[in-house]
Scaffold this active site. Structure first.
Site, PDB file in Angstrom:
ATOM      1  N   GLY A   1      31.427   7.325  13.775  1.00 24.79           N
ATOM      2  CA  GLY A   1      32.227   7.212  14.993  1.00 24.79           C
ATOM      3  C   GLY A   1      33.397   8.177  14.990  1.00 24.79           C
TER       4      GLY A   1
ATOM      5  CD  GLU B   1      28.764  15.656   8.707  1.00 25.31           C
ATOM      6  OE1 GLU B   1      29.902  16.020   9.008  1.00 25.31           O
ATOM      7  OE2 GLU B   1      28.027  15.012   9.453  1.00 25.31           O
TER       8      GLU B   1
END
Lengths: 308, 383
Positions: free
Chosen positions: B130, B245
């Protein structure tokens, strides 16, 4: 997989940097001459053995790749790439500087006017011939390299010797070109980034504009990749890696040079700033050994052979 | 310096490849066509990842205390390469193993570790991220979703957008603002997606089924114990997470295998003797290998314990370039295959390629990092 630079390579490059800095400090200023050859530096590099690294057990091809990249990144012009790969690994008995002619032997090529050996590379054989100044005719200095052609190509061919397998010579030359081109582009990039940090327009450094930053960052990504592709090709000894490295860099060069000249503005059009010593060398290397077109077709054919 | 794989690294890769050969079902390419956020692939991941875990190949790089085997950074990366080459059968769970799990390990409380890590290590957890909001995409620090303290709880209000996997996720790694201070006002909450007040709207898209969503938070009560890390210290945690990431996905390997499939089809059609096609294939191939080497360089740095640097943004941009080079090659020479759907990896690859410069930190963000941190170009603050 290990990307760490061995200590002996680090030490070698550190010593090389000192020599190059000295040479740059004592070199004649950029004086408006279009082509350039640092004869003293070329001799110093030969005498100190930097150009023999590829054939030495304690260094090897990785060190040679880094030596060529480091030398090529400077605004000095010496014959380092042919000597570091072709001479060190296939023609150790032949004198340097080494010039190379491929295909048509009557064309102008770099370093021929200062060379003591010329390699004549055909599709099936590689020959070499000793030459002297009287064997060559200087040609217009369009590129930053000293350029010349053979006065009598047939006579040179007649007294030449077959020296090595043409495939080996071609592979070593591809590695040499890839290392030289990656070093040139890196040197040019950092010359331009220095300029855009200091040049102010509209009240700020032009290097702070996003339009400039992003394009230079794209150049940086491509050049960093090319640098490592060239090093891998030097170490692996694989033809596939060699054509890929040379092809990738040759393919990328025009776009990179456009941006570098663009951001240097009119200063980059002068012969008083050394940008041309990088950019015009790179322009000549675009066509080396058939250029990106041949290299990229070759790498595709090797990777996905017809019969597989 | 060595550009080849060591014996143990090759053995590890062989172990992963063998596992994939034996465990991927015949209809895997059918399942993969739906995209990593689809119901089909998510359900498949919940069957596949537990098997992967049992074989010690889901979180081998995690410490043993959390269910891992203490595998090396390189082995973790080899695992990712082979998973991506196969079309990423871990589905959304690649996020758990790559960065959500390691972030909880580093910054979570004992209770959070106990609650979340075992499920992730067993292949039973589906998370969504989110982060982005309608007014905070690349400029993440502008996020507005609020978390107001209410005794031992926080009450969350706001919305997220472009949220991958939200429709099927069981937990959200949520960024919300507890105060007006820009970076220092952001906190991370681990929120169960079935908490009352959360609603999810899938957004029809070009990038696969169920891949992007809007998520609305309407008076969502979250216990203070769900906060990850200290209040107001989230930015450094996010930086750590994104560092993992940004090169965590070896997409160039998927591009490379898709390029292999495209060339195989061109050969079948008798078109491989076309010199221009070969030239363009060589371009795409060299873009993939350029990306591979820059990513390997980052992995190598990480394997030596070096802190994240601008090298990962250099690599990230090369990966995006490779994705596009392969996608453009397919579109130029085999457009019918996109309609015929006769090369299984083609559409999933295209869907990822068109998003690759946008998701997980836009290409322009990477270029800005390269410009300022690698080239050391000046940064002029906004007027």
């Amino acid at each position: 997989m290990n990307f760490a630079v061995p200590e002996e390579c680090t030490a070698l490059i550190s010593a090389l940097e000192k020599l190059l800095m000295q040479a740059e400090a004592t070199a004649a200023p950029v004086d408006g001459s279009r082509s350039f050859f640092s004869r003293d530096l070329d001799s110093a590099l030969e005498d100190s053995g930097f150009l023999d690294a590829a054939g030495l057990e304690e260094f090897g091809p990785m060190a040679a790749a880094m030596v060529v990249q480091e030398i090529s990144s400077r605004p000095v012009i010496v014959e380092a790439a042919h000597s570091s790969f072709l001479r060190a690994l296939a023609l150790p008995e032949w004198p340097r500087p080494v010039a190379v002619l491929t295909g048509k032997f009557d064309q102008a090529t770099r370093f021929l006017g200062v060379a003591r050996s010329v390699v004549l590379l055909g599709e099936n054989e590689a020959r070499v011939c000793r030459i002297e100044g009287k064997d060559t005719i200087a040609t217009a200095p369009f590129f930053a390299y000293p350029m010349a052609r053979l006065a009598d190509p047939a006579a040179c061919l007649a007294r030449s010797e077959v020296v090595a397998d043409a495939a080996l010579v071609r592979r070593l030359l591809l590695v040499a070109t890839a290392c030289e081109l990656s070093g040139i582009l890196k040197g040019a990039l950092f010359s331009v980034t220095d300029y855009v940090k200091n040049r102010r327009q509209f009240g700020r450094a032009i290097g702070s504009f996003q339009a400039v930053q992003h394009r230079l960052a794209m150049c940086a990504s491509t050049i960093a990749a090319g640098e490592w592709l060239a090093r891998r090709a030097a170490v692996s000894g694989s033809l596939e890696d060699a054509v890929m490295a040379a092809g990738y860099l040759q393919e990328s060069t025009s776009r990179i040079l456009y941006d570098l000249h663009q951001f240097m503005g009119a200063m980059g059009l002068t012969l008083e700033h050394p940008l041309y010593r990088w950019s015009y060398r790179a322009k000549l290397l675009l066509s080396d050994l058939g250029g990106a077109s041949r290299q990229l077709r070759d790498v595709a054919a090797i990777t996905w052979p017809e019969t597989a | 310096m060595d550009f080849s794989w060591s014996g143990p690294q090759s053995a590890f890769r062989a172990r992963v490849v063998d596992f994939l050969k034996s465990e991927l079902p015949d209809d895997w390419s059918e399942i993969a066509r739906h995209g990593p956020g689809s119901r089909q692939q998510t359900d498949f991941s919940l069957r596949f990842c537990p098997k992967l875990a049992e074989a010690g190949l889901l979180v081998p790089h995690w410490p043993k205390e959390f269910g891992g085997e203490g595998a090396t950074v390189w082995e973790h990366f080899i695992l990712g390469e082979e998973m991506w080459a196969a079309g990423e059968p871990r589905g959304p769970q690649y996020m758990n193993v790559n960065w959500i799990g390691p972030t909880i390990m580093r910054f979570g409380t004992d209770e959070q570790k106990e609650l979340h890590l075992p499920r992730a290590a067993k292949g039973q957890a589906i998370w969504c991220q989110g982060f982005s909001e309608p007014s905070a995409g690349s400029d993440l620090v502008s996020l507005r979703t609020s978390a107001e303290r209410d005794g031992d709880n926080f009450v969350v209000n706001g919305s997220k957008i472009w949220t991958s996997y939200a429709g099927l996720a069981d937990h959200c790694f949520l960024l919300a603002r507890t105060s007006g201070k820009r970076k220092d006002g952001i906190c991370i909450f681990i929120v169960p997606m079935d908490t009352p007040g959360i609603s999810v709207r899938p957004i029809p898209s070009l990038v696969g089924e169920g891949d992007i969503h809007e998520v609305f938070f309407n008076d969502v009560t979250v216990p203070a114990s769900a906060m990850l890390g200290e209040e107001g210290k989230a930015w450094s945690i996010i930086t750590y997470s994104l560092g993992n990431e940004r090169v965590g996905i070896p997409r160039y390997e998927f591009s490379r295998r898709t390029l292999d499939a495209l060339v195989a089809r061109l050969k079948e059609e008798g078109r491989w003797n076309d010199e221009y096609i070969r030239y363009r294939a060589g371009q795409a191939l060299s873009a993939c290998e350029a990306a591979r080497l820059l990513v390997y360089r980052v992995v190598d740095e990480r394997s030596r314990g070096a802190p994240p640097s601008a090298e990962s943004s250099l690599a990230r941009f090369a990966v995006i370039t490779a994705d596009h080079a392969v996608s453009n090659f397919g579109l130029e020479f085999l457009p019918a295959s996109y309609s015929n759907d006769d090369i299984p990896s083609l559409k999933p690859h295209h869907e990822r390629a068109i998003a690759s410069g946008i998701a997980s930190g836009a290409a322009e963000i990477q270029l800005g990092i390269v410009a300022q941190s690698y080239l050391e170009l000046p940064w002029e603050p906004r007027a």
